[in-house]
Design a protein around this motif. Structure first.
Motif, PDB file in Angstrom:
ATOM      1  N   ARG A 154      -0.312  -8.172  -3.856  1.00 55.48           N
ATOM      2  CA  ARG A 154      -0.916  -6.846  -4.025  1.00 55.48           C
ATOM      3  C   ARG A 154       0.211  -5.845  -4.173  1.00 55.48           C
ATOM      4  NH1 ARG A 154      -5.686  -5.245  -1.767  1.00 55.48           N
ATOM      5  NH2 ARG A 154      -4.809  -3.155  -1.700  1.00 55.48           N
ATOM      6  N   ASP A 158      -5.453   0.088  -1.589  1.00 57.31           N
ATOM      7  CA  ASP A 158      -6.823  -0.371  -1.844  1.00 57.31           C
ATOM      8  C   ASP A 158      -7.522   0.523  -2.863  1.00 57.31           C
ATOM      9  OD1 ASP A 158      -6.151  -1.871   0.375  1.00 57.31           O
ATOM     10  OD2 ASP A 158      -8.123  -1.674   1.303  1.00 57.31           O
ATOM     11  N   TRP A 161      -9.548 -14.613   3.394  1.00 62.37           N
ATOM     12  CA  TRP A 161      -8.659 -13.543   3.870  1.00 62.37           C
ATOM     13  C   TRP A 161      -8.295 -13.799   5.310  1.00 62.37           C
ATOM     14  CZ3 TRP A 161      -9.377 -10.413   8.079  1.00 62.37           C
ATOM     15  CH2 TRP A 161      -8.590  -9.250   8.202  1.00 62.37           C
ATOM     16  N   TRP A 173     -14.791  -7.874  -0.424  1.00 54.53           N
ATOM     17  CA  TRP A 173     -14.447  -6.667   0.342  1.00 54.53           C
ATOM     18  C   TRP A 173     -15.063  -5.359  -0.158  1.00 54.53           C
ATOM     19  CZ3 TRP A 173     -13.342  -5.578   5.045  1.00 54.53           C
ATOM     20  CH2 TRP A 173     -12.857  -4.326   5.382  1.00 54.53           C
ATOM     21  N   TYR A 174     -14.891  -5.008  -1.441  1.00 54.48           N
ATOM     22  CA  TYR A 174     -15.122  -3.624  -1.867  1.00 54.48           C
ATOM     23  C   TYR A 174     -16.589  -3.282  -2.126  1.00 54.48           C
ATOM     24  CZ  TYR A 174     -10.117  -3.542  -1.866  1.00 54.48           C
ATOM     25  OH  TYR A 174      -8.809  -3.628  -1.464  1.00 54.48           O
ATOM     26  N   ASP A 202      -2.911 -10.824   4.830  1.00 59.16           N
ATOM     27  CA  ASP A 202      -2.955  -9.353   4.851  1.00 59.16           C
ATOM     28  C   ASP A 202      -2.266  -8.797   6.107  1.00 59.16           C
ATOM     29  OD1 ASP A 202      -3.591  -6.834   3.996  1.00 59.16           O
ATOM     30  OD2 ASP A 202      -5.766  -7.118   4.060  1.00 59.16           O
ATOM     31  N   PHE A 203      -1.934  -7.518   6.055  1.00 62.10           N
ATOM     32  CA  PHE A 203      -1.283  -6.817   7.172  1.00 62.10           C
ATOM     33  C   PHE A 203      -0.019  -7.557   7.605  1.00 62.10           C
ATOM     34  CE2 PHE A 203      -5.630  -5.449   7.064  1.00 62.10           C
ATOM     35  CZ  PHE A 203      -5.555  -4.086   7.291  1.00 62.10           C
ATOM     36  N   ASP A 258     -13.617 -12.159   2.257  1.00 65.44           N
ATOM     37  CA  ASP A 258     -12.641 -11.231   2.848  1.00 65.44           C
ATOM     38  C   ASP A 258     -12.974 -10.980   4.317  1.00 65.44           C
ATOM     39  OD1 ASP A 258     -10.804  -8.694   2.959  1.00 65.44           O
ATOM     40  OD2 ASP A 258     -10.515  -9.461   0.917  1.00 65.44           O
ATOM     41  N   ASP A 259     -12.293 -10.014   4.890  1.00 60.66           N
ATOM     42  CA  ASP A 259     -12.448  -9.603   6.287  1.00 60.66           C
ATOM     43  C   ASP A 259     -13.928  -9.459   6.674  1.00 60.66           C
ATOM     44  OD1 ASP A 259     -12.151  -8.393   8.761  1.00 60.66           O
ATOM     45  OD2 ASP A 259     -11.214  -6.570   7.979  1.00 60.66           O
ATOM     46  N   TRP A 281      -0.838  -2.418  14.648  1.00 60.81           N
ATOM     47  CA  TRP A 281      -1.843  -1.779  13.797  1.00 60.81           C
ATOM     48  C   TRP A 281      -2.980  -1.323  14.682  1.00 60.81           C
ATOM     49  CZ3 TRP A 281      -1.184   0.368   9.426  1.00 60.81           C
ATOM     50  CH2 TRP A 281      -2.262   0.771   8.621  1.00 60.81           C
ATOM     51  N   LYS A 325      -5.446 -15.180   1.159  1.00 58.23           N
ATOM     52  CA  LYS A 325      -5.024 -13.773   1.061  1.00 58.23           C
ATOM     53  C   LYS A 325      -4.480 -13.374   2.428  1.00 58.23           C
ATOM     54  CE  LYS A 325      -6.927  -9.090   0.217  1.00 58.23           C
ATOM     55  NZ  LYS A 325      -8.147  -8.354  -0.216  1.00 58.23           N
ATOM     56  N   TRP A 329       0.804  -1.223   0.000  1.00 58.28           N
ATOM     57  CA  TRP A 329       0.000   0.000   0.000  1.00 58.28           C
ATOM     58  C   TRP A 329       0.834   1.268   0.000  1.00 58.28           C
ATOM     59  CZ3 TRP A 329      -2.198  -2.111   5.160  1.00 58.28           C
ATOM     60  CH2 TRP A 329      -2.903  -3.295   4.941  1.00 58.28           C
ATOM     61  N   TRP A 333     -11.970  -3.382  14.097  1.00 62.43           N
ATOM     62  CA  TRP A 333     -11.533  -4.611  14.780  1.00 62.43           C
ATOM     63  C   TRP A 333     -11.499  -4.437  16.295  1.00 62.43           C
ATOM     64  CZ3 TRP A 333      -6.477  -5.267  11.449  1.00 62.43           C
ATOM     65  CH2 TRP A 333      -6.840  -5.636  10.144  1.00 62.43           C
TER      66      TRP A 333
HETATM   67  C1  9PG Z   1      -9.727  -5.924   4.906  1.00 58.38           C
HETATM   68  C2  9PG Z   1      -8.975  -5.116   3.865  1.00 58.38           C
HETATM   69  C3  9PG Z   1      -9.039  -5.757   2.457  1.00 58.38           C
HETATM   70  C4  9PG Z   1      -8.115  -4.987   1.526  1.00 58.38           C
HETATM   71  C5  9PG Z   1      -6.728  -4.952   2.102  1.00 58.38           C
HETATM   72  C6  9PG Z   1      -6.757  -4.308   3.471  1.00 58.38           C
HETATM   73  O1  9PG Z   1      -4.568   1.883   6.090  1.00 58.38           O
HETATM   74  N1  9PG Z   1      -5.596   1.269   6.433  1.00 58.38           N
HETATM   75  O2  9PG Z   1      -6.290   1.612   7.430  1.00 58.38           O
HETATM   76  C7  9PG Z   1      -5.987   0.153   5.666  1.00 58.38           C
HETATM   77  C8  9PG Z   1      -7.116  -0.578   6.030  1.00 58.38           C
HETATM   78  C9  9PG Z   1      -7.526  -1.643   5.254  1.00 58.38           C
HETATM   79  C10 9PG Z   1      -6.775  -1.991   4.154  1.00 58.38           C
HETATM   80  C11 9PG Z   1      -5.657  -1.293   3.815  1.00 58.38           C
HETATM   81  C12 9PG Z   1      -5.245  -0.217   4.570  1.00 58.38           C
HETATM   82  O3  9PG Z   1      -7.210  -3.001   3.340  1.00 58.38           O
HETATM   83  O4  9PG Z   1      -5.836  -4.271   1.276  1.00 58.38           O
HETATM   84  O5  9PG Z   1      -8.074  -5.614   0.254  1.00 58.38           O
HETATM   85  O6  9PG Z   1      -8.659  -7.106   2.513  1.00 58.38           O
HETATM   86  O7  9PG Z   1      -7.637  -5.029   4.319  1.00 58.38           O
HETATM   87  O8  9PG Z   1      -9.657  -5.314   6.147  1.00 58.38           O
END
Ligand code: 9PG
Length: 521
Positions: free
Chosen positions: A406, A410, A276, A208-209, A349-350, A238-239, A308, A347, A66, A313
């Motif tokens: 990725r 996002d 995810w 997700w979106y 993530d984080f 996803d989440d 984070w 997937k 990101w 959450w």
């Molecule tokens: C699920 C999402 C989706 C998405 C991921 C990721 O900076 N931020 O606060 C931040 C929050 C969410 C985020 C990216 C940055 O998205 O990229 O596709 O899976 O988590 O929570």
């Protein structure tokens, strides 16, 4: 533009300087020549840069999925940390969480290309993945001249008396074609790191979106029932399903049937079940955090490491200590359990979390090695045939373990956020926005099928319940198609018209053709 090596800083030892047909290759290590253990945060090769024609221009490659990438002008552009001075947030977006040393300093991770008003371009890059970070800093020297610092970032790794740590070589390559320079460097890094680049072109659906964290089992099933109208192969939750961050095998009240049943029903409908998770984060009130506090990395003795914060959450999240073999066993077992349920697309993530400064079980691992150890454990559990997608991941840490990655921030059902919505000063470009994802997709296109399959992030094809105009929906779809990267649709499928389905078919056709060219080169 010309350069020469001025010095090595911080006990880095240069042992090989090989001229190459187009530049030079610096081979180096760091050795503890003392009789006591020492901790090393970073070492640098410092180069004097001179004879620029006009202002230097720098390709800045962001740290993780990101983080922003761009082409910046030395002297006027600023490193985002200079305004933010927020080490907690910076830890997620740079190898080194510390703010830059002066207002002029610009940094790029892993690789950079430097140019000026002449034809001449210079690529400087680290040849490696998963061992340590490499940060290229363009900065002012003491006498006001321009310096390039090639910094091996080791995050305080401990070296015993007499111990050496072999660093990734730094290459300088001269040329005129930026794309060609980046492609050549990426070919070498990908080959050295045994990049996983053979997975088929990916087409699927992701929750997700459209639904974000509000997603319910009912939403998943409603879309599964409509999926046959589209050429999906993957169907990814996803989440929003999990009972807590860290407790990935149990669902919350919105998902009464549980994961096993969902994986089964997705597979029975003819799709590859995808899920995810943020495998290296745990919520303070999760079962895993309460049962195994000893698995959590520490900030100070006795204080869990926060990696984070997300209000959805419940606030701050802690980092699992991926340098602890017991944690790696847990991650391996988790991945195996998901795979046995039927989830063969993960997937992750984080995943920057294990790169944070803190007190870690094994002080002999660098931040990159901690992140990599976590991915390797999940790969062991999921098996060679699982498709692993990295997300929120330091790109340089995972070549050879992920199948897809990725490579941008996002997308969102809006094109560009208003400047006044900036959450952290200087970091607007890390916020969800389809325009920013488009910029990253173009700047990091060279990584596709050299390091992994690029995931430019999801298509959104709906023209209602969105702030994207029809032209913007189309522009993003074209960018995804032209990139040859993964095509995951993230809409409530009941909103998609015949026109949207046609747009998807066109995107896939363009994408497959671009991807075939990438495979054949
Ligand atoms: C699920 C999402 C989706 C998405 C991921 C990721 O900076 N931020 O606060 C931040 C929050 C969410 C985020 C990216 C940055 O998205 O990229 O596709 O899976 O988590 O929570």
């Amino acid at each position: 533009m010309q350069y020469y090596l001025l010095r090595a800083e911080g006990a880095g030892v240069l042992w090989g300087l090989k001229p190459t047909p187009t530049g030079a290759r610096y081979e180096w290590n760091v050795t503890n020549r003392s009789s006591v253990p020492v901790r090393i945060r970073s070492v640098r090769l410092v180069f004097d840069m001179h004879r620029f024609k006009g202002a230097p221009q720098v390709f800045r490659n962001g740290y993780q999925s990101w983080s922003a990438s761009d082409v910046a002008t030395f002297g006027t552009a600023r490193d985002p940390s200079f305004g933010a001075d927020n080490p907690f947030f910076q830890a997620a977006h740079h190898a080194d969480a510390d703010t830059v040393a002066n207002e002029y300093e610009l940094r790029s991770e892993w690789v950079t290309v430097i140019g000026d008003d002449s034809e001449h371009k210079l690529l400087v890059g680290f040849v490696g993945s998963g061992k340590h970070d490499g940060t290229l800093r363009l900065t002012h020297g003491v006498e006001g001249d321009v310096e390039l610092h090639a910094e091996a970032f080791l995050g305080g790794v401990e070296l015993g008396p007499g111990e050496s740590f072999q660093l990734d070589p730094v290459v300088f390559v001269n040329g005129t074609d930026v794309d060609g320079l980046l492609a050549g460097w990426a070919d070498e890094v990908g080959a050295k790191a045994k990049a996983r680049v053979d997975a088929p072109f990916q087409v699927g659906w992701c929750s997700w979106y459209h639904y974000f964290d509000k997603v319910t089992e009912h939403d998943i099933r409603a879309n599964l029932a409509r999926a046959a109208d589209f050429p999906f192969e993957v169907f990814q939750i996803d989440d929003g399903y999990q009972s807590a961050i860290g407790d990935w095998l149990t669902t919350n009240d919105k998902f009464p049937s549980g994961l096993n049943a969902l994986a089964h029903d997705i597979a029975a409908s003819g799709y590859r079940p995808g899920i995810w998770l943020a495998p290296f984060l745990v919520a303070p009130d999760s079962h895993v955090a309460r049962d195994r506090p000893d698995w959590i990395a520490q900030f100070r003795p006795g204080k869990p490491l926060k990696a984070w914060v997300n209000p959805a959450w419940g606030g701050f999240m802690y980092a699992l200590d991926t340098s602890n073999p017991a944690v790696l066993d847990h991650l391996e077992a988790l991945a195996r359990a998901l795979k046995e349920m039927g989830f063969s697309y993960l997937k992750l993530d984080f995943t920057f979390a294990p790169s944070f400064d803190g007190i870690w079980h094994d002080p002999k691992l660098t931040p990159a090695q901690r992140v990599r150890a976590g991915f390797d454990a999940i790969r062991r559990g999921a098996g060679d045939d699982a498709f692993i997608l990295g997300c929120g991941v330091p790109l340089a840490h995972v070549v050879g373990v992920v199948d897809g990655n990725r490579i941008g921030p996002d997308v969102a059902p809006l094109w560009e956020p208003a400047p006044e919505t900036e959450v952290i000063a200087g970091y607007l470009r890390t916020q969800p926005a389809t325009k920013f994802a488009q910029d990253a997709t173009r700047l990091r296109a060279f990584m596709h099928r050299r390091f992994w399959l690029n995931d430019p992030d999801c298509l959104m094809l709906r023209t209602t319940q969105t702030r994207l105009s029809d032209a913007q929906v189309d522009e993003w779809a074209r960018t995804v198609g032209e990139s040859g990267g993964m095509v995951l649709v993230s809409d409530d499928l009941s909103l998609l018209s015949g026109e949207a389905a046609q747009r998807l078919r066109e995107t896939i056709a363009t994408g497959r053709a671009a991807d075939d060219r990438a495979r054949r080169r």
